[in-house]
Motif scaffolding. Structure first.
Motif, PDB file in Angstrom:
ATOM      1  N   GLN A 140      15.412   4.341 -11.823  1.00 53.28           N
ATOM      2  CA  GLN A 140      16.762   4.854 -12.011  1.00 53.28           C
ATOM      3  C   GLN A 140      17.825   3.789 -11.798  1.00 53.28           C
ATOM      4  N   GLY A 141      17.370   2.525 -11.654  1.00 51.24           N
ATOM      5  CA  GLY A 141      18.303   1.400 -11.636  1.00 51.24           C
ATOM      6  C   GLY A 141      18.764   0.955 -10.272  1.00 51.24           C
ATOM      7  N   SER A 142      18.250   1.553  -9.186  1.00 52.41           N
ATOM      8  CA  SER A 142      18.668   1.168  -7.827  1.00 52.41           C
ATOM      9  C   SER A 142      17.739   0.069  -7.323  1.00 52.41           C
ATOM     10  N   LEU A 143      17.965  -1.152  -7.812  1.00 54.54           N
ATOM     11  CA  LEU A 143      17.009  -2.234  -7.574  1.00 54.54           C
ATOM     12  C   LEU A 143      17.021  -2.711  -6.128  1.00 54.54           C
ATOM     13  N   LEU A 144      18.196  -2.841  -5.525  1.00 58.45           N
ATOM     14  CA  LEU A 144      18.259  -3.325  -4.142  1.00 58.45           C
ATOM     15  C   LEU A 144      17.614  -2.315  -3.191  1.00 58.45           C
ATOM     16  N   ALA A 145      17.947  -1.041  -3.381  1.00 60.76           N
ATOM     17  CA  ALA A 145      17.364  -0.006  -2.522  1.00 60.76           C
ATOM     18  C   ALA A 145      15.857   0.051  -2.698  1.00 60.76           C
ATOM     19  N   ALA A 146      15.372  -0.103  -3.945  1.00 60.50           N
ATOM     20  CA  ALA A 146      13.931  -0.093  -4.198  1.00 60.50           C
ATOM     21  C   ALA A 146      13.259  -1.243  -3.477  1.00 60.50           C
ATOM     22  N   THR A 147      13.869  -2.407  -3.495  1.00 59.93           N
ATOM     23  CA  THR A 147      13.281  -3.582  -2.822  1.00 59.93           C
ATOM     24  C   THR A 147      13.211  -3.366  -1.318  1.00 59.93           C
ATOM     25  N   ARG A 148      14.263  -2.779  -0.758  1.00 64.88           N
ATOM     26  CA  ARG A 148      14.240  -2.527   0.688  1.00 64.88           C
ATOM     27  C   ARG A 148      13.121  -1.554   1.052  1.00 64.88           C
ATOM     28  N   LEU A 149      12.879  -0.556   0.204  1.00 66.53           N
ATOM     29  CA  LEU A 149      11.784   0.379   0.472  1.00 66.53           C
ATOM     30  C   LEU A 149      10.430  -0.320   0.410  1.00 66.53           C
ATOM     31  N   GLY A 207       2.384   4.318   1.279  1.00 62.90           N
ATOM     32  CA  GLY A 207       2.199   4.598  -0.138  1.00 62.90           C
ATOM     33  C   GLY A 207       3.256   5.549  -0.666  1.00 62.90           C
ATOM     34  N   LEU A 208       3.670   6.529   0.170  1.00 64.14           N
ATOM     35  CA  LEU A 208       4.723   7.458  -0.229  1.00 64.14           C
ATOM     36  C   LEU A 208       6.051   6.721  -0.416  1.00 64.14           C
ATOM     37  N   ILE A 209       6.334   5.793   0.477  1.00 59.65           N
ATOM     38  CA  ILE A 209       7.577   5.013   0.368  1.00 59.65           C
ATOM     39  C   ILE A 209       7.521   4.101  -0.859  1.00 59.65           C
ATOM     40  N   GLU A 210       6.329   3.563  -1.172  1.00 64.54           N
ATOM     41  CA  GLU A 210       6.194   2.741  -2.370  1.00 64.54           C
ATOM     42  C   GLU A 210       6.412   3.565  -3.643  1.00 64.54           C
ATOM     43  N   LEU A 211       5.965   4.830  -3.629  1.00 67.63           N
ATOM     44  CA  LEU A 211       6.227   5.701  -4.770  1.00 67.63           C
ATOM     45  C   LEU A 211       7.732   5.887  -4.938  1.00 67.63           C
ATOM     46  N   ALA A 212       8.439   6.081  -3.826  1.00 70.28           N
ATOM     47  CA  ALA A 212       9.892   6.228  -3.887  1.00 70.28           C
ATOM     48  C   ALA A 212      10.532   4.952  -4.440  1.00 70.28           C
ATOM     49  N   ALA A 213       9.994   3.791  -4.051  1.00 68.61           N
ATOM     50  CA  ALA A 213      10.562   2.522  -4.526  1.00 68.61           C
ATOM     51  C   ALA A 213      10.444   2.396  -6.038  1.00 68.61           C
ATOM     52  N   VAL A 214       9.275   2.751  -6.587  1.00 72.73           N
ATOM     53  CA  VAL A 214       9.075   2.642  -8.034  1.00 72.73           C
ATOM     54  C   VAL A 214      10.001   3.611  -8.765  1.00 72.73           C
TER      55      VAL A 214
END
Length: 989
Positions: free
Chosen positions: A913-922, A901-908
């Motif tokens: 902030q526009g880092s879509l690829l990094a968010a998807t990997r998280l 859940g903490l990693i999902e918060l980081a993804a959102v």
């Protein structure tokens, strides 16, 4: 002047400089501003000379205008003060009730430093520390510049006083140079001094003495005649008694006027090189110079004599009458101590009174080596010598202190051992350098490299940096490899020295340590051997629990501990306001042998086992109370002892081991020790026949909990919970049955069947309410509330959580109270009541801050992050998320159930902030972690996560989205957390 602000928000003033010798300047560091204007200068000088003390307005007016003070002077003074504040800073120039104060220290005003150094130099010269006096007085004169301030009014006296001090310093410097060993007479400078200060008789005395020492007796007598002429013709005075005395001494060639002879330094010489310990030599040298009686204490073979000799040699120039070493090791009769000292200092006197008469006011350093077996006689003699001989210093080496009021006890540290096994770290270690130096004497070409760094470092650590042990071990490099040496040390193999010039007491570490223990009292030896049952550090409470059996009693325990510490047999570590003790590795081994030989081993081990069980029980009983962190920290300190008791009980008393495992449940949870406890439980279940059904059920309950919290899989959770349930149904334990249903329900919930889970939680809560079982109702209410929320029954969920909250208040379970508040905040968020959600999560966080449990705090920051995100405050959400991640990594919590859940918060947040690829990997990493841990769907996470996933897939396209998810899924929890932190490196926490 500028001020700095500390991290706590307090203002910290930078050191400033006020120079009033020469040009008048003020500032910080090298950033100096010249103060112009005679009146401003006069005010600053008067304030600086007072250095932190209030100067009255009357004094300041007198300093500026003298006796011709105009009617407008008071107003003008205020203007001058205002102008000075712009130079020195508002915070430094303070207004007092009747004047003003410059808030500086004497060390920040050059004129006051000048006076202080002059006093130090004068005192050193009085103590006959000629080289030190010469250096100090040279530094004093380097500060001197002619004052340029107005010399009228009240400042005239100050200016005259400083000028007189400067003249005196010049004469003192000339005297120190004349008397310092190795410096030839500077006759030209002395001639110049008599020209500049013809009325100072001391200048003429020094010139006459220097000429006499240079073999120019006639010129020395001629200087006397010149002095007499000047004094009579210009002052109408005859030369004073001191000057006449110098003339008489020259005429009679009195030996009293001979140059000081070089100090006699009679110290042992060694064939081997002294390795490292530069800081320790400097510290001990400083003590020898400035204190009268210093005792170096430590283990046998720790290097006391060698270090004391090095320090004494380094301090020799401060002792013009000599440095001698008195070897007391061979002296068996205490009555012979004065005689031995007398021979060393050059007298036939065999009594203390005779030695005192011989030494008088001599400035000498006496080293009394190996004093422990004659401690009482040495203490009496040393005390008499330093009392009657005002300039004498005594440096003692002993395994125990002399117990004198004037004594400074200096425990000798062992050599620094390497913190890791790298070649670079080993090269920095004094212990390794000693090992190498000794090894090279028996194995030509032996050197440190990548292959032997680890075993050499291991050997030094096993010997705890003990110099004798290291020397003896390294001496075996002629026949053994460094790996063989480390292996022998690890298995208790003894190392002995065969050198003919090695003292008998240094033939082995055991002999050296036994020599140390012989100086202990009976009670101290008993305490030492009983302490061997501890596997690591121990505190006073632990010592009292285990060791308080005659001859160790409550009345002598502190003295016994103090004796072991001062003998360096026991190390003392101070942590806040508590002391922790430990036996060094070589001492621990010796103490174990002593314990076995004493016949006390069974008693000591029984008491140790009982103490550890009591410690564990306290931790279990208080695991949900405010004192839990302190109780858990105590278990941490005794972790090795607790494990040893568990290991022994697992073989000899499985029921006792099972009880300890159950009591340690919350501690092990907080320390993420899942694998250890599950391994222990599995081993204990092989002996289930020796464990009662009640305890066996609790053991299965504990196993189920750890499978659940560890994410070991739904089947493991349910299997252990069902066995617990069956046992408790068989013995008729209604409350226990309800608790087992809670665990079974948790396993079912993690498998995704929230309806059945809710039924089990409801059944458990009803039973526990009927029984009035508050702690059970608390857990049941939390679980039922979570299940109801997952089913979308928000009102039911809140009802269950309200019941749980009341139970938490009644039981004082603060950690669970925080959890209930946190869960209620999630309900408020689902109802779109952001304000209520935020208030609840902050209330939960406040409790966790008070409890200071890293696991709970990390999760709390995660909840704060979710709350801030719901409140549309991404900056605060990010900061809380990063703090949660920091705690999770620092305390190894990366396997906790809420980490996905903490990693999902980081993804959102990363998506925002526009880092879509990094968010998807998280997102891929979080999904994979849930799957690997066996956690089912509908675990608590970020509100709106599904919408975020859909948005990412639409923006990136299905193929890219799926590819990035797969890349993230390969990441472990720690790696995913690091990647998330790197994505927010620009955010300051």
């Amino acid at each position: 002047m500028r001020a700095m602000t500390t991290a706590e928000g307090e203002t910290e003033r930078q050191n400033c400089r006020i120079n009033i010798l020469g040009p008048i300047t003020a500032g910080v560091g090298d950033d100096l501003v010249e103060v112009r204007g005679q009146r401003r200068q006069a005010v600053l000088v008067a304030l600086a000379l007072a250095a932190g003390q209030t100067v009255t307005r009357e004094r300041l007016l007198a300093s500026v205008w003298g006796e011709d003070c105009p009617p407008t002077a008071t107003t003008s003074l205020r203007v001058l003060i205002s102008q000075l504040r712009k130079v020195v800073g508002e915070e430094l120039l303070e207004t007092a009730e009747n004047g003003y104060r410059l808030a500086v220290t004497p060390a920040e005003v050059d004129a006051l430093v000048f006076r202080q150094l002059a006093d130090h130099g004068r005192e050193m010269l009085h103590q006959r520390r000629y080289p030190a006096a010469y250096e100090t007085l040279q530094s004093t004169m380097e500060l001197w510049h002619e004052p340029q301030w107005p010399d009228h009014g009240a400042l005239w006296e100050e200016s005259s006083s400083l000028a007189n001090t400067k003249e005196e310093v010049e004469l003192l410097l000339a005297e120190a140079r004349l008397l310092a060993e190795g410096l030839p007479p500077d006759i030209a400078t002395l001639e110049e001094l008599t020209q500049r200060y013809p009325y100072r008789e001391r200048a003429w005395e020094l010139l006459m003495t220097a000429l006499y020492w240079a073999g120019r007796q006639a010129e020395a007598l001629g200087a006397f005649q010149r002095a007499k002429t000047v004094l009579r013709e210009e002052l109408g005075l005859d030369p004073g008694p001191s000057l006449v005395d110098v003339e008489t001494a020259i005429l009679n060639q009195d030996p009293r006027l001979d140059p000081p002879s070089p100090a006699t330094v009679n110290l042992p010489r060694y064939a081997t090189e002294f390795i490292g310990r530069h800081d320790q030599v400097a510290e001990l040298t400083d003590l020898a110079v400035h204190r009268r009686l210093v005792t170096v204490v430590g283990l046998g073979g720790a290097g006391k004599t060698r270090l004391a000799v090095e320090a004494a040699g380094a301090a020799a120039e401060d002792f013009p009458d000599g440095v001698v070493c008195v070897e007391l090791g061979p002296v068996a009769d205490a009555d012979l101590v004065p005689r031995q000292i007398g021979q060393a200092v050059g007298t036939v006197a065999e009594t203390v009174d005779g030695i005192v008469t011989h030494l008088g006011s001599a400035r000498m350093l006496i080293v009394l080596d190996n004093a422990e077996h004659l401690a009482a006689a040495v203490a009496e003699t040393a005390n008499a010598l330093i009392t009657e001989c005002p300039n004498l210093t005594v440096l003692v080496t002993s395994r125990t202190p002399l117990q004198l009021q004037a004594e400074v006890v200096w425990p000798i540290p062992l050599l620094a051992v390497p913190e890791n096994d790298t070649v670079e770290e080993c090269q920095r270690s004094d212990a390794v350098q000693l090992f190498l130096a000794r090894a090279q004497t028996v194995a030509s070409g032996f050197h440190l490299d990548q292959d032997n760094a680890a075993p050499i470092a291991d050997a030094c650590r096993l010997l705890a940096g003990h110099p004798l042990g290291i020397e003896l071990a390294a001496a075996r490099c002629g026949a053994l490899s460094s790996s063989d040496i480390a292996k022998r040390l690890r298995t208790g193999g003894a190392m002995e020295g065969a050198e003919h010039d090695r003292p008998e007491r240094h033939r082995s570490v055991d002999v050296a340590l036994n020599w140390t223990t012989e100086a202990l009292t009976t009670a101290q030896r008993a305490l030492l051997r009983r302490l061997a049952v501890f596997q690591g550090a121990f505190d006073l409470r632990g010592v009292e629990s285990v060791c308080l059996v005659s001859p160790v009693t409550e009345s002598n325990l502190v003295d016994c501990l103090d004796g072991l510490a001062k003998s360096s047999l026991m190390q003392v570590d101070r942590e806040s306001d508590r002391c922790w003790y430990r036996l060094l590795t070589p001492v621990h081994g010796m103490a174990q042998q002593m314990l076995e030989k004493s016949g006390e081993a069974p008693m000591a081990r029984t008491r140790h086992r009982e103490a550890m069980r009591s410690l564990v029980q306290d931790a279990g009983d208080g695991s949900h109370q405010a004192e839990a962190p302190q109780l858990f920290a105590r278990v941490d300190a005794y972790a090795n002892d607790v494990r040893a008791v568990l290991d022994q009980a697992g073989c000899e008393d499985p029921a006792a081991a099972a009880e300890m495992c159950v009591q340690l449940r919350q501690y092990w949870t907080s320390r993420r020790s899942h694998h250890e406890v599950l391994r222990r439980i599995e081993s204990l279940l092989e002996h289930r026949g020796a464990i009662s059904d009640e305890l066996l059920a609790s053991l299965y309950e504990t196993a189920s909990w750890f499978h659940l919290d560890n994410g070991s899989g739904v089947s493991s959770v349910k299997e252990a919970a069902l066995k617990c349930l069956q046992l408790r149904e068989r013995i008729g334990d209604a409350a226990g049955v309800a608790t087992a249903k809670l665990l079974l329900g948790a396993g079912v919930s993690h498998g995704g069947d929230h309806e059945r889970a809710y039924c089990l939680f409801n059944e458990a809560q009803s039973t526990l309410e009927h029984l009035g079982h508050d702690s059970g109702m608390l857990r049941a209410g939390i679980n039922a509330g979570i299940a109801a929320q997952k089913l979308g029954r928000l009102d039911d969920a809140d009802t269950h959580l309200q019941v749980a909250l009341s139970a938490a208040h009644r039981t004082g379970a603060r950690a669970l109270e925080a959890l209930v508040l946190e869960r209620r905040s999630y309900l408020a968020a689902e109802r779109d009541d952001a304000a209520a959600a935020d208030a609840l999560v902050r209330a939960a966080h406040q409790i966790r801050v008070e409890l200071n449990d890293p696991l709970e705090l990390s999760r709390s920051y995660w909840s704060l992050g979710i709350s801030a995100l719901v409140s549309k405050d991404p900056t605060t959400a990010t900061r809380n998320m990063l703090e949660s991640m920091r705690l999770a990594q620092e305390h190894r919590l990366t396997d906790a159930w809420w980490i996905p859940g903490l990693i999902e918060l980081a993804a959102v947040l990363m998506m925002d902030q526009g880092s879509l690829l990094a968010a998807t990997r998280l997102l891929g990493a979080a999904e994979s972690l849930r799957s690997r841990s066996g956690l089912g769907p509908n675990q608590q996470t970020v509100p709106g996560l599904d919408e975020a996933r859909r948005s990412l897939e639409e923006t990136l396209g299905a193929d890219t989205f799926g590819s990035e998810l797969s890349l993230g899924a390969a990441q472990t929890g720690p790696v995913a957390l690091r990647r998330a932190q790197e994505g927010f490196a620009h955010v300051s926490v």
